[in-house]
Design a protein around this motif. Structure first.
Motif, PDB file in Angstrom:
ATOM      1  N   GLN A 194      31.869  52.182  27.149  1.00  0.00           N
ATOM      2  CA  GLN A 194      32.241  53.539  27.916  1.00  0.00           C
ATOM      3  C   GLN A 194      32.472  54.247  29.329  1.00  0.00           C
ATOM      4  O   GLN A 194      33.266  54.917  29.251  1.00  0.00           O
ATOM      5  CB  GLN A 194      31.466  54.666  27.184  1.00  0.00           C
ATOM      6  N   GLU A 197      35.263  52.195  30.857  1.00  0.00           N
ATOM      7  CA  GLU A 197      36.664  53.360  31.148  1.00  0.00           C
ATOM      8  C   GLU A 197      36.601  54.784  32.039  1.00  0.00           C
ATOM      9  O   GLU A 197      37.017  55.027  32.075  1.00  0.00           O
ATOM     10  CB  GLU A 197      36.712  54.266  29.520  1.00  0.00           C
ATOM     11  N   ALA A 198      35.382  55.414  31.841  1.00  0.00           N
ATOM     12  CA  ALA A 198      35.179  56.677  32.295  1.00  0.00           C
ATOM     13  C   ALA A 198      35.302  56.311  34.311  1.00  0.00           C
ATOM     14  O   ALA A 198      35.921  56.655  34.672  1.00  0.00           O
ATOM     15  CB  ALA A 198      33.502  57.057  32.285  1.00  0.00           C
ATOM     16  N   VAL A 200      37.617  53.835  35.158  1.00  0.00           N
ATOM     17  CA  VAL A 200      38.885  53.606  35.389  1.00  0.00           C
ATOM     18  C   VAL A 200      39.379  54.729  35.439  1.00  0.00           C
ATOM     19  O   VAL A 200      40.376  55.086  36.661  1.00  0.00           O
ATOM     20  CB  VAL A 200      39.301  52.789  34.492  1.00  0.00           C
ATOM     21  N   ASP A 201      39.028  55.620  34.348  1.00  0.00           N
ATOM     22  CA  ASP A 201      40.472  57.374  34.815  1.00  0.00           C
ATOM     23  C   ASP A 201      39.524  57.540  36.673  1.00  0.00           C
ATOM     24  O   ASP A 201      40.320  58.125  36.781  1.00  0.00           O
ATOM     25  CB  ASP A 201      39.090  58.022  33.538  1.00  0.00           C
ATOM     26  N   ALA A 202      38.301  57.215  36.648  1.00  0.00           N
ATOM     27  CA  ALA A 202      37.848  58.300  37.803  1.00  0.00           C
ATOM     28  C   ALA A 202      38.811  57.840  39.557  1.00  0.00           C
ATOM     29  O   ALA A 202      39.034  58.340  39.730  1.00  0.00           O
ATOM     30  CB  ALA A 202      36.161  58.097  38.068  1.00  0.00           C
ATOM     31  N   ARG A 204      41.763  56.268  38.972  1.00  0.00           N
ATOM     32  CA  ARG A 204      42.659  56.441  38.536  1.00  0.00           C
ATOM     33  C   ARG A 204      43.625  57.852  39.333  1.00  0.00           C
ATOM     34  O   ARG A 204      44.182  58.181  39.711  1.00  0.00           O
ATOM     35  CB  ARG A 204      42.998  56.430  36.913  1.00  0.00           C
ATOM     36  N   LEU A 205      42.363  58.538  38.437  1.00  0.00           N
ATOM     37  CA  LEU A 205      42.627  60.128  39.469  1.00  0.00           C
ATOM     38  C   LEU A 205      42.236  60.293  40.301  1.00  0.00           C
ATOM     39  O   LEU A 205      43.058  61.461  41.767  1.00  0.00           O
ATOM     40  CB  LEU A 205      41.679  61.243  39.339  1.00  0.00           C
TER      41      LEU A 205
END
Length: 247
Positions: A194, A197-198, A200-202, A204-205
């Protein structure tokens, strides 16, 4: 008639009369036999038996609590255990309880012991420890069905203790410890997944707008400057230099 003869006869008649009068409590019944044949079930209260011609067997209708002695058995997964139980039953048909079986209490006790060994021997040790309610129900159902011909109703069966040797206790403890470690590792791995994944999302943003990266970088420098340190060495990203040169 001589009083010497009459007096003993009167005493004998009185004794027979007293012996023929029977009183049963509310929870008792009498199975009466007349010349050896079943006649009827009497009670509760007062009634008279014909001496010599009629005999009775007293039956208690209250619930009987019977301890099943500890039984040695082998579980389905080949573990040696000792199990004891308690059975609650009562007589619902006095005629059957006296005529159809000799000593219904002992017969029920022996049947309970064999049924306990038979049913529990078909299950693993884990099931004996975790599914007692189901096993109690299965044993009670079998006992109630087989004792129906004896006029007996089995109300409840409760497994009291499942005793295992010390070697198996230590093995179960090791198994439980291994299971706890496995769950801890699974939870830790799930947390790492988790977190990844967080991140990777950060990323990407932040990658969607270069200014976001610059703001995050400056915020990090501010946090470092707030710490008690005399010297701070930090890299200068190429993106920042290029943005400064452009201005």
């Amino acid at each position: 008639m001589n009083i010497v003869v009459v007096l003993p006869l009167l005493v004998l008649l009185f004794a027979l009369l007293v012996a023929s009068i029977k009183i049963l409590r509310e929870y008792e019944r009498a199975v009466v036999f007349q010349l050896g044949r079943f006649w009827m079930v009497k009670g509760p209260g007062l009634f008279v038996l014909i001496p010599i011609v009629q005999q009775m067997v007293r039956v208690d209708l209250r619930t009987i609590v019977m301890d099943v002695p500890s039984q040695d058995l082998i579980s389905h997964d080949n573990v040696s255990v000792k199990v004891n139980a308690v059975v609650y039953f009562r007589v619902v048909d006095p005629q059957k309880a006296i005529i159809n079986v000799e000593h219904f209490y002992e017969a029920t006790s022996q049947l309970a012991q064999t049924t306990l060994r038979s049913v529990l021997g078909q299950h693993d040790l884990d099931e004996m420890l975790a599914e007692r309610e189901k096993l109690n129900h299965d044993i009670r159902t079998i006992l109630d069905t087989q004792t129906d011909a004896w006029g007996i109703k089995v109300a409840t069966v409760e497994i009291k203790h499942v005793d295992i040797n010390e070697v198996m206790v230590r093995a179960i403890a090791r198994q439980a410890e291994a299971e706890r470690l496995r769950r801890a590792k699974v939870i830790h791995a799930e947390g790492e997944r988790q977190a990844a994944e967080a991140l990777v999302d950060a990323a990407r943003l932040l990658g969607a707008d270069p200014r976001a990266i610059q703001l995050r970088y400056l915020q990090t420098l501010t946090e470092i400057a707030g710490e008690k340190s005399s010297t701070i060495v930090f890299p200068l990203p190429i993106d920042v230099l290029q943005s400064l040169q452009g201005h």
